[in-house]
Each structure stands twice: as structure tokens, then as C-alpha cells.
Motif scaffolding. Structure first.
Motif, PDB file in Angstrom:
ATOM      1  N   MET A 121       0.844  -1.194   0.000  1.00 11.75           N
ATOM      2  CA  MET A 121       0.000   0.000   0.000  1.00 11.75           C
ATOM      3  C   MET A 121       0.880   1.245   0.000  1.00 11.75           C
ATOM      4  SD  MET A 121      -3.312  -0.730   0.099  1.00 11.75           S
ATOM      5  CE  MET A 121      -4.183   0.545   0.994  1.00 11.75           C
ATOM      6  N   LYS A 122       0.811   2.025  -1.071  1.00 14.78           N
ATOM      7  CA  LYS A 122       1.562   3.272  -1.153  1.00 14.78           C
ATOM      8  C   LYS A 122       0.702   4.416  -0.637  1.00 14.78           C
ATOM      9  CE  LYS A 122       5.206   1.486  -3.145  1.00 14.78           C
ATOM     10  NZ  LYS A 122       6.533   1.487  -2.499  1.00 14.78           N
ATOM     11  N   SER A 123       1.335   5.352   0.034  1.00 14.97           N
ATOM     12  CA  SER A 123       0.642   6.523   0.582  1.00 14.97           C
ATOM     13  C   SER A 123       0.673   7.640  -0.445  1.00 14.97           C
ATOM     14  CB  SER A 123       1.314   6.979   1.879  1.00 14.97           C
ATOM     15  OG  SER A 123       1.189   5.975   2.868  1.00 14.97           O
ATOM     16  N   ILE A 124      -0.529   8.083  -0.865  1.00 11.42           N
ATOM     17  CA  ILE A 124      -0.644   9.054  -1.950  1.00 11.42           C
ATOM     18  C   ILE A 124      -1.294  10.332  -1.420  1.00 11.42           C
ATOM     19  CG2 ILE A 124      -1.441   9.458  -4.298  1.00 11.42           C
ATOM     20  CD1 ILE A 124       0.377   6.970  -3.948  1.00 11.42           C
ATOM     21  N   ALA A 125      -0.697  11.474  -1.747  1.00 10.66           N
ATOM     22  CA  ALA A 125      -1.254  12.776  -1.374  1.00 10.66           C
ATOM     23  C   ALA A 125      -1.792  13.478  -2.609  1.00 10.66           C
ATOM     24  CB  ALA A 125      -0.186  13.644  -0.714  1.00 10.66           C
ATOM     25  N   VAL A 126      -2.854  14.233  -2.422  1.00  8.70           N
ATOM     26  CA  VAL A 126      -3.407  15.065  -3.490  1.00  8.70           C
ATOM     27  C   VAL A 126      -3.235  16.517  -3.079  1.00  8.70           C
ATOM     28  CG1 VAL A 126      -5.483  15.750  -4.753  1.00  8.70           C
ATOM     29  CG2 VAL A 126      -5.068  13.329  -4.257  1.00  8.70           C
ATOM     30  N   VAL A 127      -2.515  17.262  -3.877  1.00  6.35           N
ATOM     31  CA  VAL A 127      -2.306  18.689  -3.627  1.00  6.35           C
ATOM     32  C   VAL A 127      -3.134  19.464  -4.652  1.00  6.35           C
ATOM     33  CG1 VAL A 127      -0.632  20.575  -3.553  1.00  6.35           C
ATOM     34  CG2 VAL A 127      -0.022  18.323  -2.664  1.00  6.35           C
ATOM     35  N   GLY A 128      -4.098  20.227  -4.171  1.00  4.06           N
ATOM     36  CA  GLY A 128      -5.045  20.924  -5.037  1.00  4.06           C
ATOM     37  C   GLY A 128      -6.356  20.155  -5.082  1.00  4.06           C
ATOM     38  N   TYR A 129      -7.361  20.669  -4.366  1.00  4.90           N
ATOM     39  CA  TYR A 129      -8.635  19.945  -4.253  1.00  4.90           C
ATOM     40  C   TYR A 129      -9.714  20.676  -5.044  1.00  4.90           C
ATOM     41  CZ  TYR A 129     -12.167  16.984  -2.031  1.00  4.90           C
ATOM     42  OH  TYR A 129     -13.174  16.077  -1.795  1.00  4.90           O
ATOM     43  N   GLY A 130      -9.452  20.839  -6.351  1.00  7.31           N
ATOM     44  CA  GLY A 130     -10.412  21.504  -7.227  1.00  7.31           C
ATOM     45  C   GLY A 130     -11.140  20.495  -8.095  1.00  7.31           C
ATOM     46  N   VAL A 131     -11.473  20.901  -9.313  1.00  2.13           N
ATOM     47  CA  VAL A 131     -12.263  20.076 -10.217  1.00  2.13           C
ATOM     48  C   VAL A 131     -11.613  18.708 -10.443  1.00  2.13           C
ATOM     49  CG1 VAL A 131     -13.030  19.862 -12.613  1.00  2.13           C
ATOM     50  CG2 VAL A 131     -13.407  21.992 -11.377  1.00  2.13           C
ATOM     51  N   ILE A 132     -10.312  18.689 -10.715  1.00  2.00           N
ATOM     52  CA  ILE A 132      -9.610  17.430 -10.940  1.00  2.00           C
ATOM     53  C   ILE A 132      -9.209  16.787  -9.616  1.00  2.00           C
ATOM     54  CG2 ILE A 132      -7.586  16.336 -11.980  1.00  2.00           C
ATOM     55  CD1 ILE A 132      -9.653  17.277 -14.007  1.00  2.00           C
ATOM     56  N   GLY A 133      -8.699  17.572  -8.694  1.00  4.98           N
ATOM     57  CA  GLY A 133      -8.198  17.040  -7.433  1.00  4.98           C
ATOM     58  C   GLY A 133      -9.226  16.261  -6.643  1.00  4.98           C
ATOM     59  N   LYS A 134     -10.445  16.773  -6.565  1.00  4.37           N
ATOM     60  CA  LYS A 134     -11.472  16.069  -5.780  1.00  4.37           C
ATOM     61  C   LYS A 134     -11.825  14.733  -6.434  1.00  4.37           C
ATOM     62  CE  LYS A 134     -15.473  18.472  -7.866  1.00  4.37           C
ATOM     63  NZ  LYS A 134     -16.586  19.429  -7.598  1.00  4.37           N
ATOM     64  N   ARG A 135     -11.783  14.682  -7.753  1.00  5.87           N
ATOM     65  CA  ARG A 135     -12.076  13.434  -8.459  1.00  5.87           C
ATOM     66  C   ARG A 135     -10.929  12.434  -8.308  1.00  5.87           C
ATOM     67  NH1 ARG A 135     -15.119  17.326 -11.102  1.00  5.87           N
ATOM     68  NH2 ARG A 135     -17.073  16.561 -12.040  1.00  5.87           N
TER      69      ARG A 135
END
Length: 337
Positions: A1-15
């Protein structure tokens, strides 16, 4: 299990965050942004860990009673890979942070190819991304170009391709801020950037594009004229397109006569936000005349790159080295049948 971060929670980020959250071989470790409004409130509702991108954002989150767990640096300490979905040019600045911390990262198509040195399309060049430090998932329109032309190339049908793109003016949720009304705006340069961008993934493609911005927000539409290597039948071409699990053949005579009716179909299918991860290509509109092929399709710019991003995570982290297995796994998780 790799730990993944999302930076930017806009139109693409939330998806992207939602897509990561339904995978069984990666873990969404947190989302990071500068916003404190209804958008990040939805992330809290989904029980995602929230991080502030800047010191000022952290103060604003605290004032808005948003339970931020820390700042960007705190998030990156826990992360194996970052998917950066921030607005154009911001991601390019974040790259220096990721490189300094030796963290793998994925950028979106708004950034330039040279920022990562590799551009990604799952059905075209998955293998070349395995264990890389960085890649860029190409833009929505470029993704659609690569999906369709790659199928023709695999079938040894593709000679060259010329496309005209009708581009949506803005994202739906930002329609009150900008866009165009009662006009169409052609891009000055031919080729438009999508053709050269596709060649950043596959330099062998002979493709030229032209683009026009139109006053609507639901999707993009493409018209293509392809010179085939040989005379072919419509059935041969359709069989080539069917080799992609991310091209959905639709029919005009089934009531799918416009981008809004196609969107309604995906809403009825139960897709979140009515998202269309596939290229919706009109089967009954497609024509073959000798060695020339003509077809049209619709692109959901908010959704088409989401499965590509999940596959890119697997490739860069080495979770899966077989492109077909990754694509199949992503498809199942997102309901692409």
C-alpha cells in the motif's frame, strides 16, 4: 500500500482523491489546498485528512474551524507520491519542493512536458513510466487524441490525422466568472497545442489539430479526418476502436444527439457528477471513404484524465508493471464497463 497525497482539491483534485480512495492497492494519505469554503468542507465530510498549502491558508482554516492536520511539509513527510492538481503554473513551482524531498510526483496537462520529462497516456506508454520519479498526465483533449489514434496505430491503420476541436469555454462551476457568450473564438495558432502535446507521448504520430472555443461548458467535441494506410471497412475501424476499454461507442439514432444528452446518460448510469471517463464516439456517424476515415466524439474534461492518473500512480510506484492489469483494475473500480 503506497501513501498518496493530493495537492489541489479543485475540479480534478477532488475526483482524483475519490478515485484513489476506492483503490485497494493505494492509500489516500491527505488532501492539501488553500481554500476554506464549501469545497474543502466536502472533503471533511468524506473524512479525508486536510492539510493547508500555505501558512496563510492554515490561519484561515483555523478561523473557519477546519480541522487541518498540518501544512504541506507535514503531509509530504508521510507521502510516497504526490498527485499535484493545482492550477496551471502553481504545480511547476511545487516541483522544486517534491524534488528536494525526493518524492515522486504526477502533474496534470496544464504544465509543460519539460517539467517532468515524461508525459503519460495509459494505453500508449505505460511501460515507459514504470518506476520513474515523475510524469505528467496529458490534458483531457490530448488524452482523447491518444486513446483514439493509438487504437488505429495498433491496428496498423493510421497514416496521419487532422482534427478540429470545439472547446468548452470554462468549467461549469465557474461559468459566472468568465467564459464567452454569443461568439466563437478560434485559437490563433495551427496546430493548436494538443497535436504537439500528443507527440510528447508518441513522437511517431503525424497529427495536426485546430481548436475553437465555443459558448458552452459541458464538454469538448472533436471532429477527425484520418488518412488510413490502406482502404478499410467501417467494421475494421470499429473493431480497432473496440480494443480500447476507454472508448465508448454511442449511437446518434439512440437519442444521443448532443453533449447534454450524453451527460444525462452518464448521470442516469449513476456515475459521480455524471462523469464520463471514456471517449464517447459516435458509431453511426463514423464514415470510411476509401482510405479516409471521418468520425466525431465528445470529451468530458473534468473526468477523462482520472483513470489515467490512477494508472500513472501504479506505474511510477511500481505497484503494477503490467499496463493491461492496471487499466482493468482501474476500470473496475470506477465502473468503466
Amino acid at each position: 500500500m503506497k501513501s498518496i497525497a493530493v495537492v489541489g482539491y479543485g475540479v480534478i483534485g477532488k475526483r482524483v482523491a475519490d478515485a484513489i480512495n476506492v483503490q485497494d492497492d493505494m492509500n489516500l494519505i491527505g488532501v492539501c489546498d488553500v481554500i476554506s469554503d464549501w469545497r474543502i468542507q466536502n472533503a471533511i465530510r468524506k473524512e479525508y485528512d486536510i492539510y493547508a498549502a500555505t501558512a496563510e491558508a492554515e490561519k484561515e482554516m483555523k478561523a473557519a474551524s477546519i480541522p487541518a492536520k498540518g501544512n504541506l511539509q507535514d503531509l509530504l513527510k508521510k507521502t510516497d507520491l504526490v498527485v499535484d492538481c493545482t492550477p496551471k503554473n502553481i504545480a511547476a513551482k511545487n516541483v522544486e519542493i517534491y524534488k528536494k524531498l525526493s518524492i515522486k510526483f504526477i502533474l496534470q496537462g496544464g504544465e509543460k512536458h519539460h517539467t517532468t520529462g515524461h508525459s503519460f497516456s495509459a494505453e500508449n506508454n505505460y511501460q515507459s513510466a514504470i518506476n520513474l520519479d515523475a510524469t505528467r498526465v496529458v490534458s483531457c483533449n490530448t488524452t482523447s487524441i491518444l486513446r483514439t489514434l493509438t487504437t488505429l496505430k495498433r491496428a496498423d491503420l493510421l497514416d496521419y490525422a487532422r482534427g478540429t476541436l470545439l472547446r468548452r469555454a470554462t468549467d461549469p462551476w465557474e461559468s459566472h466568472l468568465g467564459g464567452i457568450m454569443n461568439t466563437m473564438v478560434p485559437e490563433k495558432d495551427i496546430p493548436s497545442h494538443q497535436g504537439p502535446d500528443a507527440k510528447s507521448v508518441d513522437p511517431e504520430l503525424d497529427v495536426i489539430t485546430a481548436a475553437v472555443k465555443v459558448p458552452e461548458t459541458l464538454s469538448h467535441m472533436h471532429y477527425w479526418n484520418v488518412k488510413l494506410k490502406k482502404q478499410a471497412t467501417k467494421e475494421e475501424v470499429l473493431n480497432a476502436f473496440k480494443t480500447s476499454t476507454r472508448i465508448k461507442l454511442i449511437n446518434y439514432d439512440q437519442g444521443l444527439v448532443s453533449n447534454n444528452t450524453i451527460k444525462e446518460m452518464f448521470l442516469d448510469m449513476g456515475r459521480p457528477w455524471g462523469d464520463m471517463y471514456e471517449v464517447a464516439l459516435w458509431e453511426d456517424m463514423l464514415k470510411v471513404v476509401g482510405d479516409e476515415l471521418f468520425y466525431a466524439y465528445v470529451v468530458d474534461n473534468q473526468a477523462i484524465v482520472i483513470p489515467e492518473t490512477i494508472d500513472a500512480i501504479r506505474a511510477l510506484t511500481g505497484i503494477e508493471t503490467d499496463a493491461a492489469k492496471s487499466i482493468a483494475k482501474t476500470n473496475i473500480s470506477l465502473g468503466i464497463i
